[in-house]
Design a protein around this motif. Structure first.
Motif: not given
Length: 276
Positions: A193-216
């Motif tokens: 199953p594909l990751p949810t938007v929230e899971q993508v946000v958490e996955r990208l936080k280390p390399s993109w600290p400002a990531a949030n649901r709206a940005a993704v």
């Protein structure tokens, strides 16, 4: 496909995205149509002169207008002109310098001096900053038709390089989002199953600290435009609404090797429990 997409800032009219085909222009200011004698325009389609375009296309050289209701902005402040893969900016102000920022460029920007005409803008994502009294007004401009030559194609000595069918900037945030969406299936689970938007946000936080649901979510929506998953709004039949946008994006990316396993290196170390 439209060449340029303009996203107006707050209080600007019209508020909806304005799509320009190559050769079309968007004039902006307090009274953006005053200069050509068509009257005071407050948005797309307003005015009596010929050549005023509609928000979704129109004649190749149609002129559009964006009303910026601020006393600190010139009546006719400037003009955006679309080409095939980029856009240019004319600054009609007599005293104000405009700044075009690259939101993904760590401070990268260009300055457009007063009176400068047809200055080319190289950014795929750009933010136009207009000084207005004590405020700074902004509007965004996207150039989704940026093309990239195939890095693996040696080309002919005297020939043109081969353009990619799906031009993607692998250093961009939208590609990082696409990589995160594809990760579960690239790591050996083709039906995961594909990751949810929230899971993508958490996955990208280390390399993109400002990531949030709206940005993704914004980047996912932009990818749908970039990869031409739907006909342009200027077509006769716009087609059905795109359902399962993430699934469609991932299927397309994996089918045509737009994202490969080697691209996962751009993500941080895989979280515990991720299949390899």
């Amino acid at each position: 496909m439209n060449s340029i997409i303009v996203v107006p800032g707050p209080t600007m009219s019209p508020a909806a995205q304005i799509r320009l085909a190559p050769g079309q222009t968007l004039r902006f200011g307090r009274e953006p149509l005053r200069r050509n004698g068509t009257g005071i325009g407050i948005g797309i389609g307003i005015g009596t002169g010929s050549g005023i375009g509609t928000g979704s296309g129109g004649a190749p050289h149609a002129r559009h207008a964006l009303h910026v209701p601020h006393a600190g902005v010139s009546r006719s402040a400037g003009e955006i002109t679309a080409t095939a893969t980029y856009w240019s900016l004319s600054n009609f102000s007599r005293s104000a310098t405009y700044v075009v920022e690259n939101p993904e460029g760590a401070g990268e920007h260009i300055k457009i001096a007063p009176g400068r005409l047809d200055a080319p803008v190289p950014f795929e994502f750009a933010r136009l900053v207009l000084p207005a009294g004590s405020e700074l007004l902004t509007l965004d401009v996207w150039a989704p038709r940026h093309d990239y030559a195939d890095r693996d194609d040696p080309g002919e000595p005297d020939g043109e390089p081969t353009a990619l069918p799906f031009p993607l900037d692998r250093s961009s945030r939208y590609f990082l989002v696409l990589t995160a969406l594809c990760e579960p299936r690239l790591r050996g689970e083709p039906h995961a199953p594909l990751p949810t938007v929230e899971q993508v946000v958490e996955r990208l936080k280390p390399s993109w600290p400002a990531a949030n649901r709206a940005a993704v979510q914004w980047n996912i929506d932009y990818l749908a435009v970039k990869l031409r998953l739907k006909p342009g709004p200027d077509t006769v039949d716009p087609g059905p609404r795109l359902v399962g946008k993430k699934e469609t994006l991932v299927s397309l990316a994996l089918r045509f090797d737009l994202v490969r396993e080697t691209d996962l290196a751009a993500l941080s170390a895989a979280p515990t429990g991720t299949a390899r």
